[in-house]
Write a protein that holds these residues in place. Sequence first.
Motif, PDB file in Angstrom:
ATOM      1  N   ARG A  34      10.480  -3.387  12.136  1.00 43.46           N
ATOM      2  CA  ARG A  34       9.256  -3.122  11.388  1.00 43.46           C
ATOM      3  C   ARG A  34       9.160  -1.672  10.940  1.00 43.46           C
ATOM      4  NH1 ARG A  34       4.961  -3.699  16.282  1.00 43.46           N
ATOM      5  NH2 ARG A  34       5.626  -1.852  17.370  1.00 43.46           N
ATOM      6  N   TYR A  35       9.720  -0.734  11.710  1.00 50.82           N
ATOM      7  CA  TYR A  35       9.656   0.671  11.314  1.00 50.82           C
ATOM      8  C   TYR A  35      10.512   0.912  10.073  1.00 50.82           C
ATOM      9  CZ  TYR A  35       7.485   1.054  15.842  1.00 50.82           C
ATOM     10  OH  TYR A  35       6.662   0.863  16.902  1.00 50.82           O
ATOM     11  N   LEU A  36      11.678   0.288  10.019  1.00 53.79           N
ATOM     12  CA  LEU A  36      12.519   0.396   8.830  1.00 53.79           C
ATOM     13  C   LEU A  36      11.802  -0.221   7.638  1.00 53.79           C
ATOM     14  CD1 LEU A  36      15.172   0.987   7.329  1.00 53.79           C
ATOM     15  CD2 LEU A  36      15.998  -1.233   8.156  1.00 53.79           C
ATOM     16  N   ASN A  37      11.248  -1.418   7.821  1.00 56.89           N
ATOM     17  CA  ASN A  37      10.533  -2.088   6.733  1.00 56.89           C
ATOM     18  C   ASN A  37       9.361  -1.250   6.242  1.00 56.89           C
ATOM     19  OD1 ASN A  37      12.291  -4.226   6.926  1.00 56.89           O
ATOM     20  ND2 ASN A  37      10.916  -5.481   8.146  1.00 56.89           N
ATOM     21  N   TYR A  38       8.575  -0.699   7.163  1.00 55.39           N
ATOM     22  CA  TYR A  38       7.437   0.125   6.767  1.00 55.39           C
ATOM     23  C   TYR A  38       7.908   1.342   5.987  1.00 55.39           C
ATOM     24  CZ  TYR A  38       4.464  -2.551  10.002  1.00 55.39           C
ATOM     25  OH  TYR A  38       3.779  -3.543  10.643  1.00 55.39           O
ATOM     26  N   SER A  39       8.987   1.977   6.427  1.00 54.44           N
ATOM     27  CA  SER A  39       9.456   3.179   5.735  1.00 54.44           C
ATOM     28  C   SER A  39       9.963   2.847   4.337  1.00 54.44           C
ATOM     29  CB  SER A  39      10.532   3.900   6.545  1.00 54.44           C
ATOM     30  OG  SER A  39      11.700   3.117   6.641  1.00 54.44           O
ATOM     31  N   ILE A  40      10.601   1.698   4.178  1.00 53.97           N
ATOM     32  CA  ILE A  40      11.066   1.291   2.851  1.00 53.97           C
ATOM     33  C   ILE A  40       9.871   1.035   1.934  1.00 53.97           C
ATOM     34  CG2 ILE A  40      12.206  -0.555   1.561  1.00 53.97           C
ATOM     35  CD1 ILE A  40      14.154  -0.785   3.963  1.00 53.97           C
ATOM     36  N   PHE A  41       8.882   0.291   2.408  1.00 54.90           N
ATOM     37  CA  PHE A  41       7.715   0.003   1.572  1.00 54.90           C
ATOM     38  C   PHE A  41       6.897   1.259   1.294  1.00 54.90           C
ATOM     39  CE2 PHE A  41       8.509  -4.434   2.857  1.00 54.90           C
ATOM     40  CZ  PHE A  41       8.535  -4.996   1.592  1.00 54.90           C
ATOM     41  N   ASP A  42       6.833   2.190   2.249  1.00 56.27           N
ATOM     42  CA  ASP A  42       6.142   3.456   2.000  1.00 56.27           C
ATOM     43  C   ASP A  42       6.848   4.243   0.901  1.00 56.27           C
ATOM     44  OD1 ASP A  42       4.234   2.892   3.900  1.00 56.27           O
ATOM     45  OD2 ASP A  42       5.128   4.184   5.460  1.00 56.27           O
ATOM     46  N   ALA A  43       8.181   4.255   0.925  1.00 55.21           N
ATOM     47  CA  ALA A  43       8.943   4.964  -0.109  1.00 55.21           C
ATOM     48  C   ALA A  43       8.738   4.321  -1.478  1.00 55.21           C
ATOM     49  CB  ALA A  43      10.425   4.987   0.245  1.00 55.21           C
ATOM     50  N   ILE A  44       8.720   2.994  -1.527  1.00 57.52           N
ATOM     51  CA  ILE A  44       8.464   2.293  -2.794  1.00 57.52           C
ATOM     52  C   ILE A  44       7.068   2.628  -3.300  1.00 57.52           C
ATOM     53  CG2 ILE A  44       8.094   0.014  -3.838  1.00 57.52           C
ATOM     54  CD1 ILE A  44      10.332  -1.020  -1.938  1.00 57.52           C
ATOM     55  N   ASP A  45       6.089   2.627  -2.414  1.00 58.84           N
ATOM     56  CA  ASP A  45       4.718   2.938  -2.792  1.00 58.84           C
ATOM     57  C   ASP A  45       4.602   4.359  -3.338  1.00 58.84           C
ATOM     58  OD1 ASP A  45       1.945   2.127  -2.947  1.00 58.84           O
ATOM     59  OD2 ASP A  45       1.572   3.510  -1.286  1.00 58.84           O
ATOM     60  N   GLU A  46       5.267   5.306  -2.695  1.00 59.76           N
ATOM     61  CA  GLU A  46       5.247   6.689  -3.171  1.00 59.76           C
ATOM     62  C   GLU A  46       5.868   6.820  -4.555  1.00 59.76           C
ATOM     63  OE1 GLU A  46       3.889   9.611  -2.093  1.00 59.76           O
ATOM     64  OE2 GLU A  46       2.843   8.288  -0.697  1.00 59.76           O
ATOM     65  N   GLU A  47       6.987   6.141  -4.770  1.00 54.77           N
ATOM     66  CA  GLU A  47       7.626   6.159  -6.098  1.00 54.77           C
ATOM     67  C   GLU A  47       6.693   5.571  -7.145  1.00 54.77           C
ATOM     68  OE1 GLU A  47      10.536   7.334  -7.442  1.00 54.77           O
ATOM     69  OE2 GLU A  47      10.674   8.415  -5.542  1.00 54.77           O
ATOM     70  N   TYR A  48       6.055   4.481  -6.799  1.00 54.39           N
ATOM     71  CA  TYR A  48       5.132   3.837  -7.734  1.00 54.39           C
ATOM     72  C   TYR A  48       3.982   4.778  -8.077  1.00 54.39           C
ATOM     73  CZ  TYR A  48       1.424   0.838  -9.468  1.00 54.39           C
ATOM     74  OH  TYR A  48       0.419   0.312 -10.213  1.00 54.39           O
ATOM     75  N   LYS A  49       3.381   5.365  -7.056  1.00 52.51           N
ATOM     76  CA  LYS A  49       2.241   6.265  -7.288  1.00 52.51           C
ATOM     77  C   LYS A  49       2.629   7.484  -8.106  1.00 52.51           C
ATOM     78  CE  LYS A  49      -0.391   4.891  -3.226  1.00 52.51           C
ATOM     79  NZ  LYS A  49      -0.803   5.266  -1.859  1.00 52.51           N
ATOM     80  N   SER A  50       3.838   7.997  -7.885  1.00 53.58           N
ATOM     81  CA  SER A  50       4.258   9.182  -8.632  1.00 53.58           C
ATOM     82  C   SER A  50       4.641   8.848 -10.077  1.00 53.58           C
ATOM     83  CB  SER A  50       5.431   9.874  -7.932  1.00 53.58           C
ATOM     84  OG  SER A  50       6.592   9.066  -8.002  1.00 53.58           O
ATOM     85  N   SER A  51       4.868   7.565 -10.387  1.00 61.56           N
ATOM     86  CA  SER A  51       5.241   7.190 -11.747  1.00 61.56           C
ATOM     87  C   SER A  51       4.026   6.904 -12.623  1.00 61.56           C
ATOM     88  CB  SER A  51       6.152   5.954 -11.721  1.00 61.56           C
ATOM     89  OG  SER A  51       5.420   4.810 -11.314  1.00 61.56           O
ATOM     90  N   ILE A  52       2.840   6.817 -12.025  1.00 59.13           N
ATOM     91  CA  ILE A  52       1.634   6.567 -12.804  1.00 59.13           C
ATOM     92  C   ILE A  52       1.175   7.869 -13.455  1.00 59.13           C
ATOM     93  CG2 ILE A  52      -0.785   5.838 -12.667  1.00 59.13           C
ATOM     94  CD1 ILE A  52      -0.031   4.109 -10.287  1.00 59.13           C
ATOM     95  N   PRO A  53       1.025   7.847 -14.778  1.00 58.55           N
ATOM     96  CA  PRO A  53       0.621   9.105 -15.461  1.00 58.55           C
ATOM     97  C   PRO A  53      -0.796   9.518 -15.155  1.00 58.55           C
ATOM     98  CG  PRO A  53       1.029   7.302 -17.055  1.00 58.55           C
ATOM     99  CD  PRO A  53       1.250   6.773 -15.670  1.00 58.55           C
TER     100      PRO A  53
END
Length: 53
Positions: A34-53
């Motif tokens: 679960r820690y690996l899964n959470y870290s992967i989804f957190d990284a995806i979420d950060e990328e998504y948030k940083s791509s929003i203008p």
Amino acid sequence: MAPLGSDSTEVRIDALRTDFENGNTLSRTPLSNRYLNYSIFDAIDEEYKSSIP
């Protein structure tokens, strides 16, 4: 990944441990961390948030 609607997507990450011997597959075991899964989804979420203008 599977589209759920016009503005949402379901993401599923699976990892398997595969044991080989002399080029033959001996066993496959699903890995659940679960820690690996959470870290992967957190990284995806950060990328998504940083791509929003």
